[in-house]
Design an enzyme around this catalytic site. Sequence first.
Site, PDB file in Angstrom:
ATOM      1  N   ASP A  86       0.827  -1.083   0.051  1.00 28.62           N
ATOM      2  CA  ASP A  86       0.010   0.210  -0.038  1.00 28.62           C
ATOM      3  C   ASP A  86       0.995   0.541   0.123  1.00 28.62           C
ATOM      4  OD1 ASP A  86      -2.471   1.131   0.297  1.00 28.62           O
ATOM      5  OD2 ASP A  86      -2.978   1.058   2.283  1.00 28.62           O
ATOM      6  N   ASN A  96     -10.678  -2.636  -6.245  1.00 27.55           N
ATOM      7  CA  ASN A  96      -9.610  -1.239  -6.815  1.00 27.55           C
ATOM      8  C   ASN A  96     -10.734  -1.421  -7.832  1.00 27.55           C
ATOM      9  OD1 ASN A  96      -7.038  -3.023  -5.201  1.00 27.55           O
ATOM     10  ND2 ASN A  96      -8.061  -1.456  -5.249  1.00 27.55           N
TER      11      ASN A  96
HETATM   12  C1  IPE Z   1      -5.073  -2.747  -0.431  1.00 29.12           C
HETATM   13  O1  IPE Z   1      -4.671  -1.461  -0.836  1.00 29.12           O
HETATM   14  C2  IPE Z   1      -5.319  -3.537  -1.925  1.00 29.12           C
HETATM   15  C3  IPE Z   1      -3.971  -3.985  -2.383  1.00 29.12           C
HETATM   16  C4  IPE Z   1      -2.959  -3.411  -1.875  1.00 29.12           C
HETATM   17  C5  IPE Z   1      -3.987  -4.434  -3.385  1.00 29.12           C
HETATM   18  P1  IPE Z   1      -5.854  -0.100  -0.873  1.00 29.12           P
HETATM   19  O2  IPE Z   1      -5.124   0.983  -1.247  1.00 29.12           O
HETATM   20  O3  IPE Z   1      -6.691  -0.533  -2.442  1.00 29.12           O
HETATM   21  O4  IPE Z   1      -6.753  -0.282   0.724  1.00 29.12           O
HETATM   22  P2  IPE Z   1      -7.896   0.516   1.553  1.00 29.12           P
HETATM   23  O5  IPE Z   1      -8.697   1.159   0.298  1.00 29.12           O
HETATM   24  O6  IPE Z   1      -7.626   1.502   1.736  1.00 29.12           O
HETATM   25  O7  IPE Z   1      -8.440  -0.304   2.267  1.00 29.12           O
HETATM   26  C1  IPE Z   2      -0.900   0.331  -3.642  1.00 25.40           C
HETATM   27  O1  IPE Z   2      -0.435   1.521  -3.365  1.00 25.40           O
HETATM   28  C2  IPE Z   2      -1.236  -0.328  -5.237  1.00 25.40           C
HETATM   29  C3  IPE Z   2      -2.538  -0.791  -5.234  1.00 25.40           C
HETATM   30  C4  IPE Z   2      -3.771  -1.211  -4.722  1.00 25.40           C
HETATM   31  C5  IPE Z   2      -3.138  -1.259  -6.426  1.00 25.40           C
HETATM   32  P1  IPE Z   2      -2.116   2.732  -3.516  1.00 25.40           P
HETATM   33  O2  IPE Z   2      -2.601   3.144  -4.780  1.00 25.40           O
HETATM   34  O3  IPE Z   2      -3.436   1.891  -3.143  1.00 25.40           O
HETATM   35  O4  IPE Z   2      -1.588   4.053  -2.776  1.00 25.40           O
HETATM   36  P2  IPE Z   2      -2.511   4.513  -1.597  1.00 25.40           P
HETATM   37  O5  IPE Z   2      -2.873   4.144  -1.021  1.00 25.40           O
HETATM   38  O6  IPE Z   2      -3.627   6.260  -2.481  1.00 25.40           O
HETATM   39  O7  IPE Z   2      -1.001   5.820  -1.306  1.00 25.40           O
HETATM   40 MG    MG Z   3      -4.138   2.395  -0.750  1.00 24.00          MG
END
Ligand code: IPE
Ligand code: IPE
Ligand code: MG
Length: 250
Positions: free
Chosen positions: A23, A71
Amino acid sequence: MTSQTNPSLSPENLPRHLAIIMDGNGRWAQARGMSRTEGHRAGANTVRDVVTRCRELGIPHLTLYAFSSENWNRPQSEVSALFSLLLEFIQKEVPRMLREGISLKVFGDIDGLPVAVRTALKLAIKTTARGRDMDLNLALNYGSRGEIVRAVRNMMADGLGPEDISEERISAYLYSSGQPDPDLVIRTSGEQRLSNFLLYQCAYSELYFTTKPWPAFDKESLDQALCDYAHRQRRFGRTQEQVDEQKGRV
Ligand code: IPE
Ligand code: IPE
Ligand code: MG
């Protein structure tokens, strides 16, 4: 310290199955005035480094949460950018997986992915299937509740009756069938939640949260998480005395 000199990183102290919620790509990029896509690109480099380190240490199962079923709610441009990075990653990394005995697997609904990604993944899974040294599981279009619903449907379709249902049988119908449950789950970037990740399999997993965003999570950060894990006392419901006693016996 190398894995040779640091006892916390010796095979008996390492997780057999490490699962990571990667994340913070977006926030990492935005803090640098870069686009979220650039954050995902940097995140893909971290994936490569983390796979390398896990393979080097001899961790036999690694699961990376790459795209959740939730996502899909992101802007379409970000979703497409993520999938083109994934395609690029697969094309670049398959030769190395073959060389290093890594078997690629997907946890999630592969048929719900864009056709080019689906085709490339299916080929990569088939090509690397004989890899015996490490399972690299990519959780893609994955959600744990959906996984459980799918398992129940498949059990019913297979004609199983109430007496056939056990904890082991349920495990066998999950994407992770045949692999041990994660011993350790790492989540980067400060959030302390599971976001629908491996809810059944993580019943007894150790959890490790770091504020480092995924693109900044380097080999040293991983080693630090693994050392922290090596010092945890896993009791599985027993008392510490019972655990010590059993350790003394083996
Ligand atoms: C969790 O990350 C999913 C992945 C790492 C692929 P998100 O960034 O989507 O999670 P939330 O929405 O903050 O819980
Ligand atoms: C993790 O990084 C990747 C995926 C969930 C696909 P994020 O895209 O969730 O990054 P933040 O949480 O918005 O910083
Ligand atoms: Mg995230």
